[in-house]
Design a protein around this motif. Structure first.
Motif, PDB file in Angstrom:
ATOM      1  N   ALA A  54     -10.196 -40.956   8.701  1.00 15.64           N
ATOM      2  CA  ALA A  54     -11.262 -40.046   9.131  1.00 15.64           C
ATOM      3  C   ALA A  54     -11.376 -40.018  10.652  1.00 15.64           C
ATOM      4  CB  ALA A  54     -12.590 -40.443   8.495  1.00 15.64           C
ATOM      5  N   SER A  55     -11.207 -41.162  11.300  1.00 14.01           N
ATOM      6  CA  SER A  55     -11.245 -41.213  12.766  1.00 14.01           C
ATOM      7  C   SER A  55     -10.041 -40.501  13.371  1.00 14.01           C
ATOM      8  CB  SER A  55     -11.282 -42.659  13.249  1.00 14.01           C
ATOM      9  OG  SER A  55     -12.476 -43.288  12.837  1.00 14.01           O
ATOM     10  N   GLN A  56      -8.892 -40.623  12.742  1.00 15.36           N
ATOM     11  CA  GLN A  56      -7.704 -39.929  13.229  1.00 15.36           C
ATOM     12  C   GLN A  56      -7.882 -38.415  13.110  1.00 15.36           C
ATOM     13  OE1 GLN A  56      -4.174 -41.520  11.321  1.00 15.36           O
ATOM     14  NE2 GLN A  56      -4.538 -43.565  12.141  1.00 15.36           N
ATOM     15  N   TYR A  57      -8.621 -37.976  12.099  1.00 12.43           N
ATOM     16  CA  TYR A  57      -8.861 -36.552  11.899  1.00 12.43           C
ATOM     17  C   TYR A  57      -9.699 -35.957  13.032  1.00 12.43           C
ATOM     18  CZ  TYR A  57     -10.021 -32.179   9.503  1.00 12.43           C
ATOM     19  OH  TYR A  57     -10.164 -30.858   9.171  1.00 12.43           O
ATOM     20  N   GLU A  58     -10.442 -36.774  13.738  1.00 11.03           N
ATOM     21  CA  GLU A  58     -11.265 -36.311  14.846  1.00 11.03           C
ATOM     22  C   GLU A  58     -10.442 -36.039  16.102  1.00 11.03           C
ATOM     23  OE1 GLU A  58     -14.511 -35.592  14.461  1.00 11.03           O
ATOM     24  OE2 GLU A  58     -14.217 -36.162  12.359  1.00 11.03           O
ATOM     25  N   LEU A  59      -9.192 -36.454  16.133  1.00  3.60           N
ATOM     26  CA  LEU A  59      -8.343 -36.322  17.315  1.00  3.60           C
ATOM     27  C   LEU A  59      -7.486 -35.065  17.248  1.00  3.60           C
ATOM     28  CD1 LEU A  59      -7.080 -40.014  17.398  1.00  3.60           C
ATOM     29  CD2 LEU A  59      -9.010 -39.044  18.668  1.00  3.60           C
ATOM     30  N   GLY A  60      -6.919 -34.678  18.370  1.00  2.00           N
ATOM     31  CA  GLY A  60      -5.921 -33.621  18.408  1.00  2.00           C
ATOM     32  C   GLY A  60      -6.464 -32.224  18.219  1.00  2.00           C
ATOM     33  N   THR A  61      -5.521 -31.313  18.048  1.00  2.00           N
ATOM     34  CA  THR A  61      -5.823 -29.894  17.900  1.00  2.00           C
ATOM     35  C   THR A  61      -5.503 -29.466  16.476  1.00  2.00           C
ATOM     36  OG1 THR A  61      -5.134 -29.549  20.188  1.00  2.00           O
ATOM     37  CG2 THR A  61      -5.277 -27.599  18.801  1.00  2.00           C
ATOM     38  N   GLU A  62      -6.402 -28.714  15.880  1.00  2.00           N
ATOM     39  CA  GLU A  62      -6.198 -28.250  14.514  1.00  2.00           C
ATOM     40  C   GLU A  62      -4.971 -27.347  14.433  1.00  2.00           C
ATOM     41  OE1 GLU A  62      -8.942 -26.243  11.071  1.00  2.00           O
ATOM     42  OE2 GLU A  62      -9.881 -27.390  12.677  1.00  2.00           O
ATOM     43  N   VAL A  63      -4.199 -27.519  13.335  1.00  2.00           N
ATOM     44  CA  VAL A  63      -2.973 -26.755  13.127  1.00  2.00           C
ATOM     45  C   VAL A  63      -3.036 -26.099  11.754  1.00  2.00           C
ATOM     46  CG1 VAL A  63      -0.453 -26.906  12.932  1.00  2.00           C
ATOM     47  CG2 VAL A  63      -1.657 -28.410  14.514  1.00  2.00           C
ATOM     48  N   ASP A  64      -2.729 -24.811  11.707  1.00  2.00           N
ATOM     49  CA  ASP A  64      -2.672 -24.109  10.428  1.00  2.00           C
ATOM     50  C   ASP A  64      -1.471 -24.620   9.625  1.00  2.00           C
ATOM     51  OD1 ASP A  64      -1.845 -21.562   8.681  1.00  2.00           O
ATOM     52  OD2 ASP A  64      -3.982 -21.453   9.194  1.00  2.00           O
ATOM     53  N   ARG A  65      -1.630 -24.676   8.336  1.00  2.00           N
ATOM     54  CA  ARG A  65      -0.582 -25.209   7.460  1.00  2.00           C
ATOM     55  C   ARG A  65       0.758 -24.503   7.666  1.00  2.00           C
ATOM     56  NH1 ARG A  65      -1.861 -26.921   1.323  1.00  2.00           N
ATOM     57  NH2 ARG A  65       0.173 -27.703   0.765  1.00  2.00           N
ATOM     58  N   LYS A  66       0.735 -23.218   7.916  1.00  2.00           N
ATOM     59  CA  LYS A  66       1.983 -22.466   8.090  1.00  2.00           C
ATOM     60  C   LYS A  66       2.648 -22.753   9.445  1.00  2.00           C
ATOM     61  CE  LYS A  66      -0.286 -18.178   9.656  1.00  2.00           C
ATOM     62  NZ  LYS A  66      -0.335 -18.578  11.019  1.00  2.00           N
ATOM     63  N   ASP A  67       1.928 -23.397  10.364  1.00  2.00           N
ATOM     64  CA  ASP A  67       2.448 -23.680  11.696  1.00  2.00           C
ATOM     65  C   ASP A  67       2.788 -25.158  11.914  1.00  2.00           C
ATOM     66  OD1 ASP A  67       2.162 -20.992  12.489  1.00  2.00           O
ATOM     67  OD2 ASP A  67       0.038 -21.326  12.946  1.00  2.00           O
ATOM     68  N   LEU A  68       2.851 -25.924  10.841  1.00  2.00           N
ATOM     69  CA  LEU A  68       3.130 -27.363  10.967  1.00  2.00           C
ATOM     70  C   LEU A  68       4.472 -27.617  11.642  1.00  2.00           C
ATOM     71  CD1 LEU A  68       1.891 -28.673   7.508  1.00  2.00           C
ATOM     72  CD2 LEU A  68       0.922 -29.209   9.751  1.00  2.00           C
ATOM     73  N   GLN A  69       4.489 -28.667  12.470  1.00  2.00           N
ATOM     74  CA  GLN A  69       5.708 -29.122  13.138  1.00  2.00           C
ATOM     75  C   GLN A  69       5.851 -30.616  12.890  1.00  2.00           C
ATOM     76  OE1 GLN A  69       5.470 -28.229  17.307  1.00  2.00           O
ATOM     77  NE2 GLN A  69       5.247 -26.037  16.969  1.00  2.00           N
ATOM     78  N   PRO A  70       7.096 -31.131  12.917  1.00  2.00           N
ATOM     79  CA  PRO A  70       7.278 -32.577  12.764  1.00  2.00           C
ATOM     80  C   PRO A  70       6.411 -33.340  13.762  1.00  2.00           C
ATOM     81  CG  PRO A  70       9.389 -31.481  12.619  1.00  2.00           C
ATOM     82  CD  PRO A  70       8.380 -30.427  13.039  1.00  2.00           C
TER      83      PRO A  70
END
Length: 173
Positions: free
Chosen positions: A73-89
């Motif tokens: 849950a804490s990791q989910y607070e970090l970074g920039t949201e990414v749409d499922r179709k735009d996922l990158q490794p």
């Protein structure tokens, strides 16, 4: 003569140390993850002796030079949201497995697959669109800023261990 030999020896040691530091900086996602397949699941685990899901992602990102908290849950607070179709490794993918909140995390590695530490199975990779479990529990993804992830590569499928999920049913027409 002795001073010159000692100077050359010290210069060699410094060059070797710099090379090791550069090699550590150039670890790729695939290199870090490939050594961890099969590591057992361990509640609160964060080492090669055993990982829970967030301990696994924390370990991998630490090797890539990014510090993460040991909690999905804490990791989910970090970074920039990414749409499922735009996922990158390298993108973190999050799931609600307890019916209440974010409770599981993995790392997207390309080709619709993520790697994670799953209870009972340890570190495996799984299809994100698994219609029986993971797809139904997917919440979202986050992209973290890490230079090494900008060069992320799709892993060699021969080295990856595919999770033995139930077979996928063909799509209904």
């Amino acid at each position: 003569m002795r001073k010159m030999v000692l100077s050359l020896f010290m210069a060699g040691l410094l060059a070797m140390g710099a090379g090791a530091a550069q090699a550590a900086e150039e670890n790729t996602l695939h290199e870090v993850v490939s050594d961890l397949y099969g590591t057992p699941y361990k509640s609160s685990g964060s080492s090669k002796k055993g990982f829970d899901c967030s301990g696994f992602t924390r370990y991998v990102f630490d090797a890539l030079g990014v510090d993460l908290p040991h909690n999905s849950a804490s990791q989910y607070e970090l970074g920039t949201e990414v749409d499922r179709k735009d996922l990158q490794p390298g993108d973190l993918v999050f799931f609600n497995t307890n019916g209440r909140s974010i409770s599981h995390v993995g790392i997207y590695i390309g080709d619709g697959t993520f790697v994670h530490s799953e209870s009972g199975r340890g570190v495996v990779n799984t299809k994100l669109n698994d219609p029986y479990y993971w797809s139904k529990r997917y919440v979202g993804a986050k992209r973290l800023s890490a230079p090494v992830l900008a060069k992320a590569e799709t892993p060699n499928k021969e080295k990856a261990v595919q999770a033995a999920s139930l077979p996928e049913k063909p799509a209904k027409k």
